[in-house]
Design an enzyme around this catalytic site. Sequence first.
Site, PDB file in Angstrom:
ATOM      1  CB  THR A 137      41.550  34.337  38.247  1.00  0.00           C
ATOM      2  OG1 THR A 137      42.289  35.580  38.732  1.00  0.00           O
ATOM      3  CG2 THR A 137      41.819  32.610  39.017  1.00  0.00           C
ATOM      4  CB  THR A 138      43.347  38.357  35.617  1.00  0.00           C
ATOM      5  OG1 THR A 138      43.593  38.662  36.439  1.00  0.00           O
ATOM      6  CG2 THR A 138      43.221  39.289  33.887  1.00  0.00           C
TER       7      THR A 138
ATOM      8  CE1 TYR B 156      29.855  26.007  44.935  1.00  0.00           C
ATOM      9  CE2 TYR B 156      30.738  23.392  45.318  1.00  0.00           C
ATOM     10  CZ  TYR B 156      29.556  24.540  45.146  1.00  0.00           C
ATOM     11  OH  TYR B 156      28.278  24.322  45.268  1.00  0.00           O
TER      12      TYR B 156
ATOM     13  CE1 TYR C 293      45.421  35.661  43.397  1.00  0.00           C
ATOM     14  CE2 TYR C 293      44.510  35.010  42.326  1.00  0.00           C
ATOM     15  CZ  TYR C 293      44.908  35.674  43.024  1.00  0.00           C
ATOM     16  OH  TYR C 293      43.698  36.471  41.907  1.00  0.00           O
TER      17      TYR C 293
ATOM     18  NE  ARG D 179      38.670  36.683  40.218  1.00  0.00           N
ATOM     19  CZ  ARG D 179      38.752  36.334  39.108  1.00  0.00           C
ATOM     20  NH1 ARG D 179      37.846  35.874  39.120  1.00  0.00           N
ATOM     21  NH2 ARG D 179      38.446  36.783  38.815  1.00  0.00           N
TER      22      ARG D 179
ATOM     23  CE  LYS E  66      46.913  38.425  42.303  1.00  0.00           C
ATOM     24  NZ  LYS E  66      47.081  38.125  40.883  1.00  0.00           N
TER      25      LYS E  66
ATOM     26  CB  ILE F 135      50.549  38.727  40.001  1.00  0.00           C
ATOM     27  CG1 ILE F 135      51.924  38.578  40.516  1.00  0.00           C
ATOM     28  CG2 ILE F 135      49.742  38.701  39.135  1.00  0.00           C
ATOM     29  CD1 ILE F 135      51.941  37.016  40.997  1.00  0.00           C
TER      30      ILE F 135
END
Length: 287
Positions: free
Chosen positions: A46-47, A109, A135, A140, A163, A205
């Site tokens: 996502t980064t 979502y 993750y 998010r 993560k 990470i």
Amino acid sequence: MNKLHGTGVALVTPFTPTGAVDTAAWLRLLDFTITGGVEYLVINGTTGESPTVTPDEKTDLLRLAHEHVAGRVPLVYGIGGNDTATVERQLRETDLTGVVAILSASPAYNKPSQAGIMAHYQRLADASPLPLILYNVPGRTSSNLTADTTLRLAQHANIIGIKEASGNMEQCLAILVSKPADFLFLSGDDMLTLPLIACGGQGIISVMANAFPQRFSNMTRAALAGDFAGAQQLLYGLVPLNPLMYEEGNPVGVKAALALQGVCDAAVRLPLVPASEELTSRIKTLL
């Protein structure tokens, strides 16, 4: 997966001021982080603004990384989403040459139950040709991967780690206390790297390691070696910068820090916008 101990960096995707992928800057970023001492690279997280990078661009970025890195460090690739069938198909169809593991974020979502998250990851792990790293990032996804669900998923032969970016230390400890010995526990929060390693984690990470690879990787290695006093001093130097990385969204802040160091442009893709002059000025002052 000892090769994934230490500092992994969730790479940004460099763009030109007009919004195209900046290939030259991508190669500079790969070299900048590797020479800075990180242990491995994470592509298409996502980064890396994965929601706004096209499938063809993702293919090119991974291919270029594989060719340019040439085995200097391992590569981890992000494949995730909130449609299980689509993610499963991507796992089967993506050319993963040179990749050692997949990082897959919990579905965003939809807000599935723990049973739904469990079934999602079990199906992906069955389909994936490479080991899977969970993750958990509730900020998010709007849902949390609980310690109990994580520990149950850790029993799957193709799920090798997590993560953890919940920021919930009690939840992290519950995983660390009961996880299998070979199950990777990686911090997903830069500022919690040191305390989580002290409690048994194997690394991070990182977002900040894009712009500060040497300081961050040295801190992580010191912590893993038991030199917590040395790691503490390196961490304290990063504390004032950390909130600025996220103040206007991720990776807005870290791209501004990279631009100030001449690695890549500060450009991001809508709906993100580049760092404001005021934020850039404060980052520059701390740099």
